[in-house]
Design an enzyme around this catalytic site. Structure first.
Site, PDB file in Angstrom:
ATOM      1  N   GLU A   1       0.827  -1.217   0.000  1.00 23.00           N
ATOM      2  CA  GLU A   1       0.000   0.000   0.000  1.00 23.00           C
ATOM      3  C   GLU A   1       0.858   1.263   0.000  1.00 23.00           C
ATOM      4  O   GLU A   1       0.381   2.360   0.300  1.00 23.00           O
ATOM      5  CB  GLU A   1      -0.947  -0.040   1.201  1.00 23.00           C
ATOM      6  CG  GLU A   1      -1.873  -1.248   1.216  1.00 23.00           C
ATOM      7  CD  GLU A   1      -3.147  -1.089   0.380  1.00 23.00           C
ATOM      8  OE1 GLU A   1      -3.742  -0.008   0.413  1.00 23.00           O
ATOM      9  OE2 GLU A   1      -3.530  -2.062  -0.316  1.00 23.00           O
TER      10      GLU A   1
ATOM     11  N   HIS B   1      -4.491   1.567   7.177  1.00 20.87           N
ATOM     12  CA  HIS B   1      -3.097   1.912   6.866  1.00 20.87           C
ATOM     13  C   HIS B   1      -2.458   2.423   8.150  1.00 20.87           C
ATOM     14  O   HIS B   1      -3.141   3.030   8.985  1.00 20.87           O
ATOM     15  CB  HIS B   1      -3.011   3.033   5.812  1.00 20.87           C
ATOM     16  CG  HIS B   1      -3.475   2.622   4.454  1.00 20.87           C
ATOM     17  ND1 HIS B   1      -4.282   3.409   3.671  1.00 20.87           N
ATOM     18  CD2 HIS B   1      -3.213   1.507   3.730  1.00 20.87           C
ATOM     19  CE1 HIS B   1      -4.514   2.806   2.517  1.00 20.87           C
ATOM     20  NE2 HIS B   1      -3.886   1.645   2.525  1.00 20.87           N
TER      21      HIS B   1
ATOM     22  N   CYS C   1      -3.036  11.218   3.880  1.00 19.05           N
ATOM     23  CA  CYS C   1      -3.358  10.298   2.780  1.00 19.05           C
ATOM     24  C   CYS C   1      -3.191  10.990   1.443  1.00 19.05           C
ATOM     25  O   CYS C   1      -2.892  10.356   0.433  1.00 19.05           O
ATOM     26  CB  CYS C   1      -4.802   9.824   2.848  1.00 19.05           C
ATOM     27  SG  CYS C   1      -5.257   8.998   4.352  1.00 19.05           S
TER      28      CYS C   1
HETATM   29  O1  SUG Z   1      -7.804   2.909   0.281  1.00 17.17           O
HETATM   30  N1  SUG Z   1     -10.594   5.032   0.390  1.00 17.17           N
HETATM   31  C1  SUG Z   1      -9.155   4.865   0.487  1.00 17.17           C
HETATM   32  C2  SUG Z   1      -8.584   5.787   1.534  1.00 17.17           C
HETATM   33  C3  SUG Z   1      -7.080   5.781   1.484  1.00 17.17           C
HETATM   34  C4  SUG Z   1      -6.482   6.523   2.618  1.00 17.17           C
HETATM   35  N2  SUG Z   1      -5.079   6.533   2.514  1.00 17.17           N
HETATM   36  C5  SUG Z   1      -4.202   6.471   3.524  1.00 17.17           C
HETATM   37  N3  SUG Z   1      -4.564   6.130   4.717  1.00 17.17           N
HETATM   38  N4  SUG Z   1      -2.972   6.706   3.267  1.00 17.17           N
HETATM   39  C6  SUG Z   1      -8.806   3.416   0.801  1.00 17.17           C
HETATM   40  O2  SUG Z   1      -9.548   2.791   1.581  1.00 17.17           O
HETATM   41  C7  SUG Z   1     -12.763   4.694  -0.597  1.00 17.17           C
HETATM   42  C8  SUG Z   1     -13.353   4.682  -1.960  1.00 17.17           C
HETATM   43  C9  SUG Z   1     -14.829   4.446  -1.960  1.00 17.17           C
HETATM   44  O3  SUG Z   1     -15.372   3.896  -1.015  1.00 17.17           O
HETATM   45  O4  SUG Z   1     -15.418   4.809  -2.979  1.00 17.17           O
HETATM   46  C10 SUG Z   1     -11.268   4.533  -0.626  1.00 17.17           C
HETATM   47  O5  SUG Z   1     -10.727   3.942  -1.543  1.00 17.17           O
END
Ligand code: SUG
Length: 450
Positions: free
Chosen positions: A174, A248, A368
């Site tokens: 990730e 994460h 993020c």
């Molecule tokens: O991978 N949300 C992302 C959020 C990523 C956050 N990044 C870090 N923590 N670095 C994920 O879960 C949601 C998309 C949706 O539900 O349409 C989403 O992909």
């Protein structure tokens, strides 16, 4: 020569929506079915970027990817014109189209892992796009990410680009969201701490939600980047944190230089981790700021994204600054904790709050939204695009968003061919604004590739 840590923020895409795609991400599940506002989301992100510049920091921009991702639909057998493919795919499976329309590339902390030139044996900066294998809607990101990074960091004498780690969820990676780099200053050699959720070939019965990152993928990235073994540490994230919604590690910890700000329940074995980091850092004294669970619960950490803040050394200020989402100000426990933190004798002296609600509702906070890349002045000069924010570029991007983005997208709008055509027109113009060349497949007339 000056060496800086540059944040490259992802622009929120024109198809930003709430489809509830990320199992284990509490905010994404809670927002499912809501109406989104891509224009507001993109402008919120741009305001944060501009604020970083006002603090005296260098700020970069990464473009959204092509959505819906027609190459995947073609690979799945859909044929014909773009509009026909979208319509047929939606008739067959609205969920499939939702997955291929997510604007998740805005969270660039998951775009790649970057090891700065000061930490690699060949003295070059290494990039590996994250495979994001754990979530279907994100597993389509790495090829385009690699193409964008190669276009931006295009000088072979300075930058090395690796392919993403193969192997699907066994090798789930990730990116920088699970990577902390400690150093005395950005241009000095650092220590890489990688945080994984599970091992590739074992069972993880203690996890209710997916452990997206595996230990083996961390090792693979470090091997690609030729990091010396004494400069790397691998640690498991506390299963309790994953089960509470910290999918994460950057949801429960953040670092800057020699300062590590983390939740008491972030890691499986915190005291030995801190001892290992201090040993690897040698003479450089570490500053560990551990937040006790009885002051901020894991549930408050996850709902406010206190630790998904950016911790930065702003040239314009004494002491470090936390860039926080406004949710951390609205919650009593985190607001009072931050007040106490700023009054205490430590390196963190400022807290700036931002409304990033469009992104936060999908589980994406300030940290993020950014990929950190350590760059010296010559690296910046060698960059092959117009990706460093200036007042002019900020103005161009705000006008571009105002011109192309909608104020409302409902989940059912994802089958609207007009939204797709609007987005492709917007992205085509963006590649000219950012001077990126033809990075999207619809510009390359090569539908079999990404
Ligand atoms: O991978 N949300 C992302 C959020 C990523 C956050 N990044 C870090 N923590 N670095 C994920 O879960 C949601 C998309 C949706 O539900 O349409 C989403 O992909």
């Amino acid at each position: 020569m000056r060496v800086q840590e540059v944040n490259f923020d992802g622009l929120v895409g024109a198809t930003h929506n709430y489809a509830g795609l990320s199992y284990g991400n509490v905010a994404s599940a809670a927002s499912k079915g809501r109406s989104s506002n891509p224009k507001e989301g993109a402008l919120q992100g741009l305001r944060k970027m501009q604020h970083m510049r006002e603090l005296g920091l260098t700020q970069g921009v990464l473009p959204p990817h092509q959505r819906p991702h027609l190459p995947t639909l073609r690979a799945l057998g859909f044929q014909g014109t773009d509009i026909h493919i979208l319509t047929k795919a939606y008739e067959t499976s609205p969920e499939l189209v939702a997955n291929l329309s997510s604007s998740s590339t805005m969270w660039t902390a998951n775009a790649a892992t970057v090891t700065p030139f000061c930490d690699t044996r060949d003295g070059k900066t290494h990039f590996t796009p994250a495979n994001l294998a754990a979530m279907y809607h994100r597993s389509i990101e790495p090829l385009t990410t690699g193409r964008i990074l190669r276009a931006m960091f295009s000088n072979d004498d300075r930058f090395v680009h690796h392919p993403h780690i193969p192997g699907g969820i066994h090798m789930g990676d990730e990116g920088a969201a699970n990577h902390n780099r400690f150093c005395s200053d950005y241009g000095n050699s650092g220590v890489a701490v990688f945080v994984y959720g599970r091992e590739a070939f074992g069972r993880s019965d203690d996890l209710q939600f997916p452990g997206r990152q595996t230990k083996e993928s961390c090792r693979a990235v470090l091997t690609q980047h030729s990091v010396a073994s004494e400069r790397m540490i691998l640690v498991r994230q506390n299963p309790k944190a994953i089960n509470a919604g910290a999918f994460h590690n950057d949801v429960v910890s953040v670092c800057n230089k020699n300062v590590f700000f983390f939740h008491e329940e972030a890691f499986e074995n915190t005291s030995s981790l801190c001892a290992d980091i201090q040993t690897a850092m040698g003479q450089v004294p570490m500053e560990f700021i551990e937040v006790p669970a009885n002051e901020v619960s894991l549930s408050d950490a996850v709902s406010t994204y206190l630790f998904n803040s950016q911790l930065v050394s702003a040239p314009a200020r004494e002491g470090m600054t936390l860039i926080l989402p406004s949710e951390a100000q609205d919650n009593v426990a985190t607001r009072e904790y931050i007040q106490r933190l700023l009054e205490k004798d430590n390196s963190i002296s400022h807290a700036d709050f931002f409304d990033l609600r469009q992104s936060m509702r999908n589980g994406g906070g300030p940290a993020c939204l950014r990929l950190r890349v350590v760059l010296c002045d010559d690296d910046l000069l060698a960059m092959g695009s117009r990706s460093i924010l200036t007042d002019d570029l900020y103005g161009d991007l705000v006008s571009w968003v105002e011109k192309h983005y909608r104020e409302s997208v409902e989940p059912e709008d994802l089958c609207d061919p007009q939204l797709m055509m609007e987005n492709f027109a917007a992205l085509d113009e963006l590649t000219q604004i950012l001077d990126l060349g033809s990075i999207y497949d619809f510009q390359r007339n090569d539908s079999s590739s990404d």
